[in-house]
Design a protein around this motif. Structure first.
Motif, short mmCIF file in Angstrom:
data_model
loop_
_atom_site.label_atom_id
_atom_site.label_comp_id
_atom_site.label_asym_id
_atom_site.label_seq_id
_atom_site.Cartn_x
_atom_site.Cartn_y
_atom_site.Cartn_z
N ALA A 256 36.33 58.71 51.69
CA ALA A 256 35.46 59.10 52.80
C ALA A 256 35.87 60.44 53.37
N ARG A 257 37.16 60.70 53.42
CA ARG A 257 37.62 62.00 53.94
C ARG A 257 37.20 63.14 53.03
N SER A 258 37.24 62.92 51.72
CA SER A 258 36.86 63.97 50.78
C SER A 258 35.37 64.30 50.90
N GLY B 288 33.36 46.77 42.75
CA GLY B 288 32.54 45.81 43.48
C GLY B 288 32.26 46.26 44.92
N PHE B 289 33.23 46.93 45.53
CA PHE B 289 33.04 47.45 46.89
C PHE B 289 31.89 48.44 46.93
N PHE B 290 31.89 49.39 46.00
CA PHE B 290 30.82 50.38 45.99
C PHE B 290 29.49 49.78 45.55
N ASP B 291 29.54 48.80 44.67
CA ASP B 291 28.31 48.13 44.25
C ASP B 291 27.65 47.42 45.44
N LEU B 292 28.47 46.75 46.25
CA LEU B 292 27.93 46.02 47.40
C LEU B 292 27.22 46.96 48.37
N TYR B 293 27.91 48.02 48.80
CA TYR B 293 27.34 48.88 49.84
C TYR B 293 26.38 49.92 49.30
N ALA B 294 26.35 50.12 47.98
CA ALA B 294 25.38 51.04 47.39
C ALA B 294 24.08 50.36 47.02
N ILE C 70 25.80 58.98 49.19
CA ILE C 70 27.15 59.20 48.67
C ILE C 70 27.71 57.90 48.09
N PHE C 71 27.48 56.77 48.77
CA PHE C 71 27.87 55.48 48.23
C PHE C 71 27.22 55.24 46.86
N GLN C 72 25.94 55.49 46.77
CA GLN C 72 25.20 55.22 45.53
C GLN C 72 25.66 56.12 44.39
#
Length: 434
Positions: free
Chosen positions: A250-252, A329-335, A412-414
């Motif tokens: 997130a910082r990047s 899985g984290f990025f899949d969930l929120y994307a 960005i998530f996607q």
């Protein structure tokens, strides 16, 4: 002997891919489990183990992934067949995640230095005896440094506890103004600024070490949630590297600041924990500690003696997913799968709540034990993202209220999920140009 080892290591960066593969295979053979390997590496506080040396797992890991993509289906050599397998890609992904998080986490030496700064500030405060007319006094570290999710060069959040109950905003401002006047008389602490926010903060710069401190008064919720997050860090070794990587990611991409209407680090941490509670199907990694350890996390427990520390990693979870699988899985969930417009993430309950029900109950939430009673009643009304604070029940992601900014965050998530799914290379999603 040492020169021979150095000579061999230095040659790895320019050796044929088969030689680098053999070196990696030695590492794989030496460790019986990918996750045990990563756990051992992440638990090291002083440097990285030999098998995590930069020659073996930094640049070459990315080189190999690139070469695998170029040469896939072009040869049937055994080493490239293995290197192109999902198993090996996830193994390299886990190596890279451990390396990234080891590089960005708060080091032991920096942690000790920050503790020394707090001790020095406490000594300076003792000069003002008039401050100590309350029941209990002390300066306590809170935030990511206490919870275990601190990153290198992070600010230091501290709380001046003058009693075990919260104080009104006007009283907090008077106390902090008095502290500011005291510190202005010193050389070391003279550079400080009073920020008259909803929750007042005295921003203090230590001229001796360069450390920045954010001092607040009687932040009861801050102490409680810092202890809670530390318990989650101690529940399973995979929690901390996941949180650290997400914060680094997130910082990047510059989406980690409430000032810029993006997601604050605290909200990001709660998002990761809630995903590990209820985003993994029938085999969650984390429970709701506020429910399983309710005797330590209720308003009847005095905040200054409620500093429960769970023994690290003794809890048993049925979840055996690797770091790489959990991150994907984290990025899949929120994307792709999370309904942001109707769902509230609740670490307190370990599940998702319906936004409509939370909004109806929100006025009564302000009666909870809270150090942020000034939090707006509409914290669930104007926001785009909803993350429940585990103790005062307000929305800690209320800074994300601009639709266009939130659209950018979701994009960005996607994009990060797409790249991570295709390449299995976490370094690739740290590029802010994706």
């Amino acid at each position: 002997m040492q020169n021979n080892k150095m000579s061999r290591s230095c040659s790895l960066g320019h050796s044929p891919i088969s030689t680098r593969f053999e070196r990696r295979q030695e590492c794989v053979d030496y460790f019986s489990s990918c996750s045990d390997h990563a756990k051992s590496a992440f638990s090291k506080n002083n440097g990285l183990p030999t098998c995590y040396c930069s020659m073996c797992f930094k640049s070459p890991s990315r080189e190999i992934l690139l070469e695998v993509r170029k040469r896939s289906d072009q040869t049937a050599s055994p080493e490239l067949v293995y290197m192109n397998s999902p198993q090996h890609k996830m193994l390299l992904m886990e190596y890279a995640l451990v390396e990234i998080t080891n590089a960005c986490k708060l080091s032991d030496s920096e942690l000790l230095a920050k503790v020394g700064v707090v001790d020095a500030l406490s000594s300076a405060m003792l000069q003002a005896h008039s401050w100590y007319h309350y029941d209990q006094q002390g300066i306590f570290i809170i935030g990511s440094v206490l919870s275990g999710y601190g990153m290198e060069k992070c600010d230091l959040d501290v709380c001046l506890m003058m009693s075990t109950t919260e104080v009104q905003r006007s009283a907090a401002l008077r106390v902090l103004a008095g502290v500011q006047g005291l510190l202005h008389q010193t050389i070391r602490w003279c550079n400080c600024e009073l920020i008259r926010a909803t929750v007042p903060i005295l921003n203090i710069h230590d001229n001796s070490t360069g450390t920045t401190l954010n001092l607040n008064v009687n932040n009861v919720v801050g102490l409680r949630n810092s202890h809670l997050l530390r318990c989650y860090a101690n529940y399973d070794w995979r929690v901390t590297p996941l949180v650290l990587f997400v914060k680094r990611w997130a910082r990047s991409h510059r989406i980690n600041s409430a000032k810029n209407q993006t997601i604050c680090s605290y909200a990001l941490t709660l998002m990761v924990i809630n995903y590990l509670q209820c985003g993994l199907g029938s085999c969650p990694l984390l429970p709701s500690i506020q429910q399983t350890q309710a005797e330590f996390f209720n308003e009847d427990v005095p905040v200054l003696i409620g500093n429960v520390v769970m023994p690290p990693y003794i809890q048993q979870s049925c979840n055996t997913m690797s770091l790489g699988e959990l991150l994907l899985g984290f990025f899949d969930l929120y994307a792709n799968n999370f309904k942001f417009d109707t769902t509230v993430m609740s670490v307190r309950l370990g599940r998702h709540l319906l936004l409509e029900q939370v909004r109806k109950a929100q006025p009564t939430c302000q009666d909870a034990h809270s150090a942020d009673r000034q939090a707006p009643l509409n914290s669930y009304t104007n926001a785009q993202l909803f993350v429940e604070e585990p103790f005062n029940l307000t929305n800690v992601a209320r800074s994300v209220y601009d639709p266009q900014t939130f659209k950018k965050i979701k994009a960005i998530f996607q994009k990060s999920y797409q790249i991570l799914k295709e390449t299995k290379d976490p370094y690739r999603i740290l590029n802010n140009k994706i």
